[in-house]
Design a protein around this motif. Structure first.
Motif, PDB file in Angstrom:
ATOM      1  N   UNK A   1      15.404  -0.150  -2.150  1.00 50.55           N
ATOM      2  CA  UNK A   1      13.986  -0.257  -1.799  1.00 50.55           C
ATOM      3  C   UNK A   1      13.243   1.022  -2.154  1.00 50.55           C
ATOM      4  N   UNK A   2      13.898   2.160  -1.971  1.00 47.98           N
ATOM      5  CA  UNK A   2      13.281   3.445  -2.316  1.00 47.98           C
ATOM      6  C   UNK A   2      12.952   3.498  -3.805  1.00 47.98           C
ATOM      7  N   UNK A   3      13.874   3.053  -4.648  1.00 52.61           N
ATOM      8  CA  UNK A   3      13.636   3.026  -6.094  1.00 52.61           C
ATOM      9  C   UNK A   3      12.592   1.982  -6.461  1.00 52.61           C
ATOM     10  N   UNK A   4      12.616   0.838  -5.774  1.00 50.35           N
ATOM     11  CA  UNK A   4      11.605  -0.178  -6.039  1.00 50.35           C
ATOM     12  C   UNK A   4      10.203   0.358  -5.761  1.00 50.35           C
ATOM     13  N   UNK A   5      10.053   1.081  -4.642  1.00 48.10           N
ATOM     14  CA  UNK A   5       8.749   1.633  -4.282  1.00 48.10           C
ATOM     15  C   UNK A   5       8.299   2.674  -5.301  1.00 48.10           C
ATOM     16  N   UNK A   6       9.252   3.444  -5.835  1.00 50.63           N
ATOM     17  CA  UNK A   6       8.907   4.420  -6.875  1.00 50.63           C
ATOM     18  C   UNK A   6       8.283   3.704  -8.076  1.00 50.63           C
ATOM     19  N   UNK A   7       8.935   2.664  -8.563  1.00 48.36           N
ATOM     20  CA  UNK A   7       8.427   1.956  -9.736  1.00 48.36           C
ATOM     21  C   UNK A   7       7.172   1.148  -9.411  1.00 48.36           C
ATOM     22  N   UNK A   8       7.075   0.653  -8.181  1.00 50.58           N
ATOM     23  CA  UNK A   8       5.889  -0.103  -7.769  1.00 50.58           C
ATOM     24  C   UNK A   8       4.644   0.776  -7.804  1.00 50.58           C
ATOM     25  N   UNK A   9       4.690   1.915  -7.101  1.00 53.75           N
ATOM     26  CA  UNK A   9       3.518   2.803  -7.044  1.00 53.75           C
ATOM     27  C   UNK A   9       3.301   3.534  -8.370  1.00 53.75           C
ATOM     28  N   UNK A  10       4.396   3.840  -9.091  1.00 51.43           N
ATOM     29  CA  UNK A  10       4.254   4.505 -10.383  1.00 51.43           C
ATOM     30  C   UNK A  10       3.580   3.580 -11.401  1.00 51.43           C
ATOM     31  N   UNK A  11       3.900   2.290 -11.355  1.00 50.32           N
ATOM     32  CA  UNK A  11       3.272   1.319 -12.251  1.00 50.32           C
ATOM     33  C   UNK A  11       1.766   1.225 -12.000  1.00 50.32           C
ATOM     34  N   UNK A  12       1.395   1.203 -10.723  1.00 53.11           N
ATOM     35  CA  UNK A  12      -0.034   1.158 -10.390  1.00 53.11           C
ATOM     36  C   UNK A  12      -0.732   2.435 -10.866  1.00 53.11           C
TER      37      UNK A  12
ATOM     38  N   UNK B   1      -8.704   4.238  -7.586  1.00 53.33           N
ATOM     39  CA  UNK B   1      -7.358   3.661  -7.644  1.00 53.33           C
ATOM     40  C   UNK B   1      -6.343   4.666  -8.164  1.00 53.33           C
ATOM     41  N   UNK B   2      -6.729   5.465  -9.139  1.00 56.47           N
ATOM     42  CA  UNK B   2      -5.825   6.506  -9.654  1.00 56.47           C
ATOM     43  C   UNK B   2      -5.466   7.479  -8.538  1.00 56.47           C
ATOM     44  N   UNK B   3      -6.482   7.947  -7.805  1.00 54.90           N
ATOM     45  CA  UNK B   3      -6.236   8.905  -6.732  1.00 54.90           C
ATOM     46  C   UNK B   3      -5.413   8.319  -5.603  1.00 54.90           C
ATOM     47  N   UNK B   4      -5.764   7.108  -5.165  1.00 55.21           N
ATOM     48  CA  UNK B   4      -5.066   6.484  -4.033  1.00 55.21           C
ATOM     49  C   UNK B   4      -3.614   6.180  -4.386  1.00 55.21           C
ATOM     50  N   UNK B   5      -3.382   5.620  -5.565  1.00 56.08           N
ATOM     51  CA  UNK B   5      -2.006   5.300  -5.960  1.00 56.08           C
ATOM     52  C   UNK B   5      -1.179   6.563  -6.153  1.00 56.08           C
ATOM     53  N   UNK B   6      -1.822   7.639  -6.639  1.00 57.53           N
ATOM     54  CA  UNK B   6      -1.120   8.915  -6.770  1.00 57.53           C
ATOM     55  C   UNK B   6      -0.700   9.467  -5.428  1.00 57.53           C
ATOM     56  N   UNK B   7      -1.560   9.313  -4.424  1.00 55.59           N
ATOM     57  CA  UNK B   7      -1.235   9.783  -3.080  1.00 55.59           C
ATOM     58  C   UNK B   7      -0.122   8.952  -2.454  1.00 55.59           C
ATOM     59  N   UNK B   8      -0.213   7.631  -2.563  1.00 55.36           N
ATOM     60  CA  UNK B   8       0.833   6.779  -2.001  1.00 55.36           C
ATOM     61  C   UNK B   8       2.151   6.964  -2.749  1.00 55.36           C
TER      62      UNK B   8
ATOM     63  N   UNK C   1       5.808  -2.757   7.281  1.00 57.29           N
ATOM     64  CA  UNK C   1       4.586  -2.697   6.479  1.00 57.29           C
ATOM     65  C   UNK C   1       4.029  -1.274   6.457  1.00 57.29           C
ATOM     66  N   UNK C   2       3.941  -0.642   7.649  1.00 58.00           N
ATOM     67  CA  UNK C   2       3.458   0.746   7.709  1.00 58.00           C
ATOM     68  C   UNK C   2       4.389   1.667   6.940  1.00 58.00           C
ATOM     69  N   UNK C   3       5.673   1.400   7.004  1.00 57.45           N
ATOM     70  CA  UNK C   3       6.651   2.194   6.268  1.00 57.45           C
ATOM     71  C   UNK C   3       6.431   2.072   4.769  1.00 57.45           C
ATOM     72  N   UNK C   4       6.100   0.868   4.296  1.00 63.83           N
ATOM     73  CA  UNK C   4       5.879   0.642   2.874  1.00 63.83           C
ATOM     74  C   UNK C   4       4.632   1.372   2.381  1.00 63.83           C
TER      75      UNK C   4
END
Length: 376
Positions: free
Chosen positions: A56-67, A93-100, A312-315
């Protein structure tokens, strides 16, 4: 960009030199709270749980990195023509996705949670932070070698180093203007990333003594790396859009500033209440240099959670919402924190320890009440 990558790889073989102030000790853990907690956490997870958490940690990396990268590509391609509202939304969107991305991936990589290979964690962490215009190296020093050692302890936690505009610690002196800090803080917070990117990094590069870190010896290439980071950041976020797009320079600069202001509020309101609230403590050492709490109890007393068991909050918040779990188990993936938090709370209650937990909105409200109290 190639120069920066070379510097990153080179840095793994270079020892960072600094000295610590006098040794500070925690009160002895006589009731075995930490031993009980560690045993409960160890028994709660199987190898499969750790595998799924890392997946899940790797999935989140690729999820937010793709955005994040997708938003940058869309900015350059300009599919919205001369629609300025969509252009503004793209920058936000660039700023928010970079922060997340920083919340969910860079922070874990900073603590080595992406596996045992240091270079993997290093590339993930440095790339994400530097792409957000912030020096990954300087923040890592403050975060790991200062804040995580003694959170909320004056002279030991760089995050509460004396601030001339906002009084975060009851051990700092009050200035007359600070009685209004709970009012003007919201305005200052909107410019937090502007200050960090264009002033704070350079300030910390030159500052030899910071909280518990004294006589810091930065090699010459730290300065070179910092300037390269800022140049590459400005190149992709401002200069290339000015060159490629038909929007005016003032329109692009306004969009960029708006991005930083929105981003600052996301960053601040996710993190600020996790340590600075009515519920958190600011322990002081006694004459012998001993803190009033054991290590584990100190982490609970100085941290505040919001929705710590929520997947959800964790994600969204990358485990910052489960701050007690993070400070007690910083090397574990934040994707384990919902279950770890469900273990911490009953054991803390069993031992009579404080466990601070609110909703996000009440945590933010508590922070501003705290500011008001600190100002008066």
């Amino acid at each position: 960009m190639l120069c920066i990558v070379v510097l990153f790889l080179f840095s793994f073989f270079v020892k960072y030199n600094y000295n610590m102030r006098k040794k500070i000790l925690f009160k002895k853990d006589t009731d075995q709270f930490l031993l009980t907690l560690n045993k409960a956490v160890k028994e709660a997870f199987s190898k499969k749980d750790f595998f799924n958490a890392n997946l899940l940690l790797w999935f989140k990396l690729f999820f937010y990195l793709t955005i994040f990268l997708g938003a940058i590509a869309i900015l350059y391609l300009n599919p919205y023509g001369d629609n300025y509202i969509l252009f503004l939304c793209n920058y936000i969107l660039i700023g928010a996705s970079g922060t997340f991305l920083a919340f969910n991936s860079a922070h874990d990589a900073c603590h080595g949670s992406f596996g045992k290979k240091k270079w993997v964690n290093g590339i993930i962490y440095h790339f994400i932070f530097n792409m957000n215009g912030i020096s990954a190296r300087l923040w890592q020093i403050r975060h790991l070698d200062s804040h995580h050692l003694f959170p909320n302890v004056d002279g030991c936690d760089a995050d509460i180093d004396d601030n001339p505009l906002i009084r975060f610690s009851p051990n700092h002196r009050i200035r007359p203007l600070m009685k209004y800090q709970h009012i003007y803080a919201a305005f200052l917070y909107s410019f937090y990333l502007v200050i960090w990117i264009y002033a704070k990094d350079f300030f910390y590069l030159k500052k030899k003594d910071l909280a518990n870190l004294i006589n810091q010896q930065h090699p010459w290439w730290y300065t070179l790396e910092l300037w390269l980071v800022k140049i590459v950041y400005l190149l992709y976020i401002v200069i290339i859009p000015i060159y490629l797009l038909d929007f005016s320079v003032s329109q692009i600069l306004f969009a960029y500033l708006l991005m930083l202001m929105v981003d600052s509020n996301i960053f601040i309101h996710t993190l600020i209440s996790t340590h600075f609230a009515m519920e958190t403590k600011f322990p002081s050492i006694d004459e012998e240099g001993v803190l009033p709490y054991s290590y584990a109890q100190h982490q609970l007393e100085t941290s505040l959670d919001y929705y710590p068991r929520s997947s959800f909050a964790n994600f969204i918040f990358g485990g910052f919402n489960a701050h007690a779990a993070h400070h007690l188990f910083p090397d574990l993936p934040h994707t384990l924190y919902p279950k770890i938090s469900s273990i911490i709370e009953p054991i803390a209650k069993e031992f009579g320890y404080t466990y601070n937990k609110l909703t996000l909105l009440t945590a933010i409200a508590s922070h501003f009440r705290y500011l008001k109290m600190m100002g008066r």
